[in-house]
Structure formats: structure tokens, C-alpha cells
Scaffold this motif. Sequence first.
Motif, PDB file in Angstrom:
ATOM      1  N   SER A  13      49.193  37.301  47.439  1.00  0.00           N
ATOM      2  CA  SER A  13      48.649  37.613  46.109  1.00  0.00           C
ATOM      3  C   SER A  13      47.364  36.837  45.905  1.00  0.00           C
ATOM      4  O   SER A  13      47.303  35.630  46.162  1.00  0.00           O
ATOM      5  CB  SER A  13      49.678  37.224  45.035  1.00  0.00           C
ATOM      6  OG  SER A  13      49.049  36.830  43.840  1.00  0.00           O
ATOM      7  N   THR A  14      46.351  37.536  45.451  1.00  0.00           N
ATOM      8  CA  THR A  14      45.058  36.900  45.161  1.00  0.00           C
ATOM      9  C   THR A  14      45.232  35.740  44.190  1.00  0.00           C
ATOM     10  O   THR A  14      44.735  34.630  44.414  1.00  0.00           O
ATOM     11  CB  THR A  14      44.113  37.958  44.549  1.00  0.00           C
ATOM     12  OG1 THR A  14      43.922  38.991  45.519  1.00  0.00           O
ATOM     13  CG2 THR A  14      42.778  37.363  44.140  1.00  0.00           C
ATOM     14  N   TYR A  15      45.938  35.988  43.097  1.00  0.00           N
ATOM     15  CA  TYR A  15      45.997  34.977  42.039  1.00  0.00           C
ATOM     16  C   TYR A  15      46.952  33.842  42.374  1.00  0.00           C
ATOM     17  O   TYR A  15      46.731  32.700  41.964  1.00  0.00           O
ATOM     18  CB  TYR A  15      46.309  35.639  40.695  1.00  0.00           C
ATOM     19  CG  TYR A  15      45.095  36.388  40.187  1.00  0.00           C
ATOM     20  CD1 TYR A  15      44.052  35.711  39.576  1.00  0.00           C
ATOM     21  CD2 TYR A  15      44.953  37.761  40.385  1.00  0.00           C
ATOM     22  CE1 TYR A  15      42.908  36.374  39.143  1.00  0.00           C
ATOM     23  CE2 TYR A  15      43.820  38.429  39.961  1.00  0.00           C
ATOM     24  CZ  TYR A  15      42.800  37.727  39.351  1.00  0.00           C
ATOM     25  OH  TYR A  15      41.661  38.377  38.931  1.00  0.00           O
ATOM     26  N   ALA A  37      55.883  40.645  40.850  1.00  0.00           N
ATOM     27  CA  ALA A  37      55.365  41.040  39.532  1.00  0.00           C
ATOM     28  C   ALA A  37      56.366  42.008  38.905  1.00  0.00           C
ATOM     29  O   ALA A  37      57.017  42.783  39.607  1.00  0.00           O
ATOM     30  CB  ALA A  37      54.007  41.713  39.692  1.00  0.00           C
ATOM     31  N   HIS A  38      56.516  41.942  37.621  1.00  0.00           N
ATOM     32  CA  HIS A  38      57.371  42.858  36.840  1.00  0.00           C
ATOM     33  C   HIS A  38      58.853  42.736  37.179  1.00  0.00           C
ATOM     34  O   HIS A  38      59.639  43.589  36.766  1.00  0.00           O
ATOM     35  CB  HIS A  38      56.919  44.321  37.012  1.00  0.00           C
ATOM     36  CG  HIS A  38      55.485  44.531  36.641  1.00  0.00           C
ATOM     37  ND1 HIS A  38      55.026  44.500  35.350  1.00  0.00           N
ATOM     38  CD2 HIS A  38      54.384  44.724  37.416  1.00  0.00           C
ATOM     39  CE1 HIS A  38      53.719  44.690  35.329  1.00  0.00           C
ATOM     40  NE2 HIS A  38      53.293  44.816  36.576  1.00  0.00           N
ATOM     41  N   GLY A  47      54.138  40.837  32.905  1.00  0.00           N
ATOM     42  CA  GLY A  47      54.677  41.087  34.248  1.00  0.00           C
ATOM     43  C   GLY A  47      53.809  40.609  35.394  1.00  0.00           C
ATOM     44  O   GLY A  47      54.102  40.869  36.562  1.00  0.00           O
ATOM     45  N   LYS A  48      52.716  39.908  35.107  1.00  0.00           N
ATOM     46  CA  LYS A  48      51.783  39.490  36.164  1.00  0.00           C
ATOM     47  C   LYS A  48      52.266  38.219  36.852  1.00  0.00           C
ATOM     48  O   LYS A  48      53.050  37.445  36.306  1.00  0.00           O
ATOM     49  CB  LYS A  48      50.393  39.220  35.561  1.00  0.00           C
ATOM     50  CG  LYS A  48      49.818  40.355  34.746  1.00  0.00           C
ATOM     51  CD  LYS A  48      49.314  41.455  35.619  1.00  0.00           C
ATOM     52  CE  LYS A  48      48.690  42.568  34.786  1.00  0.00           C
ATOM     53  NZ  LYS A  48      48.275  43.696  35.594  1.00  0.00           N
ATOM     54  N   VAL A  49      51.741  37.985  38.034  1.00  0.00           N
ATOM     55  CA  VAL A  49      51.964  36.710  38.720  1.00  0.00           C
ATOM     56  C   VAL A  49      50.595  36.072  38.983  1.00  0.00           C
ATOM     57  O   VAL A  49      49.590  36.797  39.108  1.00  0.00           O
ATOM     58  CB  VAL A  49      52.718  36.914  40.053  1.00  0.00           C
ATOM     59  CG1 VAL A  49      54.122  37.385  39.793  1.00  0.00           C
ATOM     60  CG2 VAL A  49      51.986  37.854  41.009  1.00  0.00           C
ATOM     61  N   PRO A  50      50.560  34.715  39.036  1.00  0.00           N
ATOM     62  CA  PRO A  50      51.694  33.795  39.002  1.00  0.00           C
ATOM     63  C   PRO A  50      51.996  33.240  37.603  1.00  0.00           C
ATOM     64  O   PRO A  50      51.197  33.320  36.698  1.00  0.00           O
ATOM     65  CB  PRO A  50      51.189  32.649  39.887  1.00  0.00           C
ATOM     66  CG  PRO A  50      49.731  32.576  39.579  1.00  0.00           C
ATOM     67  CD  PRO A  50      49.295  34.001  39.348  1.00  0.00           C
ATOM     68  N   GLU A  61      48.258  32.779  33.416  1.00  0.00           N
ATOM     69  CA  GLU A  61      46.840  33.155  33.460  1.00  0.00           C
ATOM     70  C   GLU A  61      46.060  32.136  34.298  1.00  0.00           C
ATOM     71  O   GLU A  61      45.931  30.957  33.938  1.00  0.00           O
ATOM     72  CB  GLU A  61      46.241  33.313  32.058  1.00  0.00           C
ATOM     73  CG  GLU A  61      46.817  34.527  31.310  1.00  0.00           C
ATOM     74  CD  GLU A  61      46.547  35.843  32.047  1.00  0.00           C
ATOM     75  OE1 GLU A  61      45.380  36.151  32.288  1.00  0.00           O
ATOM     76  OE2 GLU A  61      47.520  36.545  32.394  1.00  0.00           O
ATOM     77  N   SER A  62      45.502  32.640  35.378  1.00  0.00           N
ATOM     78  CA  SER A  62      44.906  31.773  36.399  1.00  0.00           C
ATOM     79  C   SER A  62      43.751  30.913  35.886  1.00  0.00           C
ATOM     80  O   SER A  62      43.594  29.778  36.336  1.00  0.00           O
ATOM     81  CB  SER A  62      44.445  32.630  37.576  1.00  0.00           C
ATOM     82  OG  SER A  62      43.602  33.645  37.100  1.00  0.00           O
ATOM     83  N   PHE A 101      37.972  42.343  40.728  1.00  0.00           N
ATOM     84  CA  PHE A 101      39.372  42.430  41.152  1.00  0.00           C
ATOM     85  C   PHE A 101      39.968  43.815  40.872  1.00  0.00           C
ATOM     86  O   PHE A 101      40.545  44.428  41.783  1.00  0.00           O
ATOM     87  CB  PHE A 101      40.213  41.321  40.513  1.00  0.00           C
ATOM     88  CG  PHE A 101      41.673  41.408  40.874  1.00  0.00           C
ATOM     89  CD1 PHE A 101      42.111  41.026  42.133  1.00  0.00           C
ATOM     90  CD2 PHE A 101      42.606  41.910  39.973  1.00  0.00           C
ATOM     91  CE1 PHE A 101      43.458  41.133  42.491  1.00  0.00           C
ATOM     92  CE2 PHE A 101      43.944  42.019  40.309  1.00  0.00           C
ATOM     93  CZ  PHE A 101      44.366  41.622  41.573  1.00  0.00           C
TER      94      PHE A 101
END
Length: 209
Positions: A13-15, A37-38, A47-50, A61-62, A101
Motif C-alpha cells: 500500500s502506498t500510504y 481497506a473496508h 474504510g481507508k488504510v492505514p 490520514e497520512s 495518486f
Amino acid sequence: MTAKVRIFGTVISTYTRIVEITCQEAGLSHETIPTPAHSPQNRHPFGKVPVVEVDRLELIESVSITQYLDNAHNSGALQPRDPAARAVMDRWIAMANNYLFPLFEHGLVMPWIMHRFTGAELDRDMIERSLPNISRALAFLDAEIAKDGAWTTGGFDLADVFLYCVLRGVQLTPQGEVGIAQCPHLSAWMAVTQQRDSIRATCWETEPE
Ligand SMILES: N[C@@H](CCC(=O)N[C@@H](CS)C(=O)NCC(=O)O)C(=O)O
């Protein structure tokens, strides 16, 4: 006592990697707990990661996560103190998150990930439709570096972390590899950044050395 960072996210995962690199830069020990996610166990409201646990805090939120880690545990070393330089960094992070992104992820990276890791048929239509905009975005980044260095001057900061991770996913696709190779300034910056200890320490398992 040294903080331990628990990162709940997908492994490729990018984030998730953005947070892992920030931990490495700050010398923080960290653990990634695979969390799709989700999924029901994911605590992000959208539902986002991380999602991150550190210092008895739950962070999402990164941008917020990386700035907290850098401020609380790295003396803010990944953020310029000069307001003008800070505005440049923030601008590039915003562009990475808001425009680059989504364009790269939906148009190229995800179709390849789904194909490679779930055996789904490669969504060639989606890739074909997206490639002109992706090429334009890569050419824009290349020209910005050529013009005044863009985010690449003034030392390694959070803009480098975000841009590298967002672009690395692209570079790991056949079309993205060719596209980035056609951008000499962007390619050179990717190659130098790739050698940094924090980047090497957080390689995805599937990533060639
Ligand atoms: N704004 C979020 C974005 C995080 C994000 O988009 N993560 C991706 C994985 S790299 C994700 O959760 N994708 C699943 C989805 O968008 O449904 C952040 O900065 O942390």
C-alpha cells in the motif's frame, strides 16, 4: 521509553509505506498489522488504510500521521522550518494526494495489482484510457524538476516520501516503467531516492531490488 508504532494497513500500500518510511526516518520501531481497506476490523471512518496507534493515540490520514510522528519523535526533521519552503512541501504533498495518486492508482496501479495478485483479467481499457493523462502528469513532474528542482531541493522531506511512494507503484507496472524512464529528471530522482536507507528498509516483498 521508545514509542512503538502499530500500523494497520494493507501490506502492499502506498500510504502504509509512507508511514513506514516516516517511522524509519524517525528511528521508531514499527509493526504493520495486515488490515484490508473496508474490512470490519479497519477503524478508518471511510474504510481507508492505514490507521496508526502510537503514544496511546489512534491516528488516521497520512498527512496527520506523518507530521505527528515527525514532530513528536524526530524534531520535525522532515519538514522545512522556513515558511516558503514549507509551502512548497505542502503543495507537492497536496498534489500527490489529490491529483496524482487517484490518477495513477485507478488508471494503472490497481488494474495491475488486481491482475497480478487476484488473477483478475487485466483491465486494458481502463489503462488505455488513462495513459494519456498519466503521461502528461509524468511529463509535468519531469519539467518541474528541470525548471527549479520542485520538491527535490533543500534536503529529504515529507514531499519526497509521498512523491516517491506514489510514483513507485507506477514504476512497478510495465507502462509506468517505460513512462518514467522517458522522464530523465524524474528517473534520476527516483534512482537516488531508492538508495536511501528508509526506502530500502520498507521495500514491498514483491519489489525487485
Ligand atoms: N487520505 C488517505 C488515503 C489513504 C488511501 O487511499 N489508502 C488506500 C491504500 S494505499 C486505500 O485505503 N484504498 C482503498 C480505497 O480507497 O477504497 C490518507 O492519506 O491516509
